[in-house]
Motif scaffolding. Structure first.
Motif, PDB file in Angstrom:
ATOM      1  N   ASN A 134      11.835   1.700 -10.670  1.00 11.54           N
ATOM      2  CA  ASN A 134      11.463   2.065  -9.303  1.00 11.54           C
ATOM      3  C   ASN A 134      11.924   1.056  -8.256  1.00 11.54           C
ATOM      4  O   ASN A 134      11.664   1.253  -7.057  1.00 11.54           O
ATOM      5  N   TYR A 135      12.600   0.001  -8.674  1.00  7.93           N
ATOM      6  CA  TYR A 135      13.035  -1.008  -7.701  1.00  7.93           C
ATOM      7  C   TYR A 135      13.919  -0.408  -6.612  1.00  7.93           C
ATOM      8  O   TYR A 135      13.801  -0.753  -5.436  1.00  7.93           O
ATOM      9  N   TYR A 136      14.840   0.464  -7.017  1.00  2.18           N
ATOM     10  CA  TYR A 136      15.786   1.010  -6.041  1.00  2.18           C
ATOM     11  C   TYR A 136      15.077   1.863  -4.993  1.00  2.18           C
ATOM     12  O   TYR A 136      15.584   2.054  -3.879  1.00  2.18           O
ATOM     13  N   LYS A 137      13.895   2.375  -5.315  1.00  2.00           N
ATOM     14  CA  LYS A 137      13.145   3.206  -4.372  1.00  2.00           C
ATOM     15  C   LYS A 137      12.453   2.357  -3.305  1.00  2.00           C
ATOM     16  O   LYS A 137      12.354   2.763  -2.139  1.00  2.00           O
ATOM     17  N   LYS A 192       0.836  -1.202   0.000  1.00  2.00           N
ATOM     18  CA  LYS A 192       0.000   0.000   0.000  1.00  2.00           C
ATOM     19  C   LYS A 192       0.874   1.258   0.000  1.00  2.00           C
ATOM     20  O   LYS A 192       0.573   2.244  -0.697  1.00  2.00           O
ATOM     21  N   THR A 193       1.972   1.217   0.729  1.00  2.00           N
ATOM     22  CA  THR A 193       2.909   2.344   0.742  1.00  2.00           C
ATOM     23  C   THR A 193       3.501   2.564  -0.640  1.00  2.00           C
ATOM     24  O   THR A 193       3.629   3.703  -1.106  1.00  2.00           O
ATOM     25  N   ALA A 194       3.855   1.465  -1.318  1.00  2.00           N
ATOM     26  CA  ALA A 194       4.402   1.569  -2.672  1.00  2.00           C
ATOM     27  C   ALA A 194       3.381   2.191  -3.626  1.00  2.00           C
ATOM     28  O   ALA A 194       3.736   2.996  -4.497  1.00  2.00           O
ATOM     29  N   GLU A 195       2.128   1.817  -3.458  1.00  2.00           N
ATOM     30  CA  GLU A 195       1.068   2.405  -4.294  1.00  2.00           C
ATOM     31  C   GLU A 195       0.910   3.894  -3.992  1.00  2.00           C
ATOM     32  O   GLU A 195       0.762   4.708  -4.915  1.00  2.00           O
ATOM     33  N   ASP A 196       0.956   4.263  -2.702  1.00  2.00           N
ATOM     34  CA  ASP A 196       0.825   5.674  -2.323  1.00  2.00           C
ATOM     35  C   ASP A 196       2.001   6.501  -2.839  1.00  2.00           C
ATOM     36  O   ASP A 196       1.840   7.696  -3.150  1.00  2.00           O
ATOM     37  N   MET A 197       3.184   5.874  -2.918  1.00  2.00           N
ATOM     38  CA  MET A 197       4.375   6.558  -3.439  1.00  2.00           C
ATOM     39  C   MET A 197       4.401   6.574  -4.971  1.00  2.00           C
ATOM     40  O   MET A 197       5.359   7.074  -5.564  1.00  2.00           O
ATOM     41  N   GLU A 198       3.375   5.996  -5.584  1.00  2.00           N
ATOM     42  CA  GLU A 198       3.235   5.916  -7.047  1.00  2.00           C
ATOM     43  C   GLU A 198       4.396   5.167  -7.693  1.00  2.00           C
ATOM     44  O   GLU A 198       4.857   5.506  -8.780  1.00  2.00           O
TER      45      GLU A 198
END
Length: 444
Positions: free
Chosen positions: A395-398, A118-124
């Motif tokens: 976005n993997y590194y993020k 969910k955090t990953a989704e919120d961070m787009e």
């Protein structure tokens, strides 16, 4: 209607919903009788599995068991659309008090992982940078042009031929990483555009089959490094892997090859032959057997383009030898990159682990660098890719630091290695498994 009437109506509805225990659900795991549990809802997927776009096997691997919820979310970027197909298959729900089969002590871990998603989704982080993928696509066209230009300008002598082969092998490897992105639906929001570009890249740019790749690769993601479920660890008895299989083969006196030397003959029958021999034979036979004429047509455009370009330099038979040499180089690249994150990890029979633990036990990362990112198509972030297969690779590194933090919280291993160590560990793992086989073969 008053609140009391509404409450009674809800209670009456709940009473009508069939409730099932895990003991009942576990019985429905055969090819002709398959039940699936997603978010505590029980579905009969027996007939739907035959029509599943990802193939019958990948969805059947979760029949009668737990863990399908996170896999379901990982593979489908548009959950609302997919749930429309599940609705008619609904049988009922898990009975109150029924938790995951083996996950009662890991509920916090599962909840934390879902919170991370969910955090990953919120961070787009599931949002695509189209410029990134456009540049990678442009890279392929540039490499294809450079290979042709090298032969046109310098002639078809040994040195220009070697240079052109290396350029084309680079194009093929990078095409493989890029088709992988579209195959995982991680580029466009609309599935049909991902499918179209996937067909173009794997068919027109590589001469292979998109459907073959989908059905094989999604099984690998659904159950990585699990025998009889992950086709990537089906080594046709040429290699024994992990700690369990070598002992089983040794006790049964199975000796198709001298497995104690597999870390040595791997260099002869592994990297050199996987793509030019095994993969392309399997691809051709699969397309014909399944009458997949769409993929046949896409692959045909590759060979038409290829021979139209290179027959003028080498003739027909010379062009065949040239393409085999290119495949030979590409095969080494592909095998070392894809296996460095899997063969040294746990390879065993089904243990019914939660999604996070299963992926961490079967994958590891390679250190980040500009070269490693390009060389591996960002599969040096194998852990993040397996946890979030629809996430764009840029976005993997993020998300990686957040995954590592979650692992630290729960005491889970998050392995990161140098590239050279990843290569060495492939050979080391094969030697260890071969020694286990020899010991069991001689003494048990």
């Amino acid at each position: 209607m008053g609140k009391g009437g509404e409450k009674k109506e809800e209670e009456d509805f709940e009473k009508k919903v069939p409730l099932y225990t895990w003991d009942e659900i576990e019985k429905h795991n055969s090819r002709t009788d398959q039940w699936l549990v997603i978010d505590r809802k029980v579905y009969n997927i027996t007939n739907w599995a035959l029509k599943h776009p990802g193939g019958i096997r990948v969805i059947s691997h979760y029949a009668g068991g737990d863990g399908a919820a996170d896999a379901f979310q990982a593979f489908h970027p548009n959950l609302t659309f997919v749930r429309k197909f599940l609705k008619p298959l609904l049988l009922g729900e898990l009975a109150p008090g029924e938790t995951g089969q083996d996950h009662q002590k890991k509920l916090e871990l599962i909840e934390d992982f879902r919170a991370l998603r969910k955090t990953a989704e919120d961070m787009e982080l599931f949002k695509t940078d189209l410029v990134f993928f456009s540049l990678h696509l442009g890279q392929l066209f540039l490499l294809e042009f450079l290979a042709w230009f090298t032969l046109s300008y310098f002639g078809s002598g040994w040195i220009p031929t070697l240079m052109a082969a290396l350029i084309l092998a680079t194009s093929q490897a990078q095409s493989g990483w890029l088709q992988h992105d579209f195959g995982h639906l991680s580029v466009f929001r609309k599935t049909k555009w991902n499918h179209l570009l996937h067909k173009f890249l794997i068919g027109h740019m590589k001469g292979a089959s998109g459907n073959w790749w989908n059905h094989r690769h999604f099984q690998h993601h659904a159950k990585p490094n699990i025998f009889n479920k992950d086709p990537d660890v089906n080594m046709l008895k040429m290699f024994v892997l992990g700690n369990t299989q070598p002992v089983e083969f040794g006790k049964k006196k199975i000796k198709n090859l001298p497995y104690n030397y597999q870390h040595e003959y791997f260099f002869l029958i592994g990297p050199p032959l996987l793509i030019p021999v095994y993969f392309y034979y399997q691809i051709t036979m699969t397309m014909i057997a399944h009458r997949d004429w769409v993929d046949v047509a896409w692959a045909a455009t590759y060979y038409i383009r290829y021979f139209n370009t290179y027959a003028s330099f080498y003739g027909f038979f010379g062009s065949v030898i040239f393409v085999l040499f290119v495949r030979f180089i590409e095969s080494h690249w592909f095998v070392w990159v894809t296996q460095m994150s899997h063969i040294p990890m746990e390879i065993d029979n089904e243990k019914h682990k939660d999604w996070l633990s299963m992926q961490l036990d079967s994958t590891c990362n390679i250190e980040q660098s500009i070269f490693n990112d390009w060389f591996s198509g960002h599969l040096n972030f194998q852990i993040e890719h397996h946890l979030f297969p629809t996430m764009p690779r840029h976005n993997y590194y993020k998300i990686a630091p957040l995954v590592k933090s979650l692992c630290d919280k729960h005491g889970l291993s998050y392995q990161v290695k140098p590239l050279s160590q990843g290569f060495k560990d492939i050979v080391g793992a094969l030697k260890k498994s071969g020694d286990l086989w020899l010991d069991a073969y001689l003494h048990k």
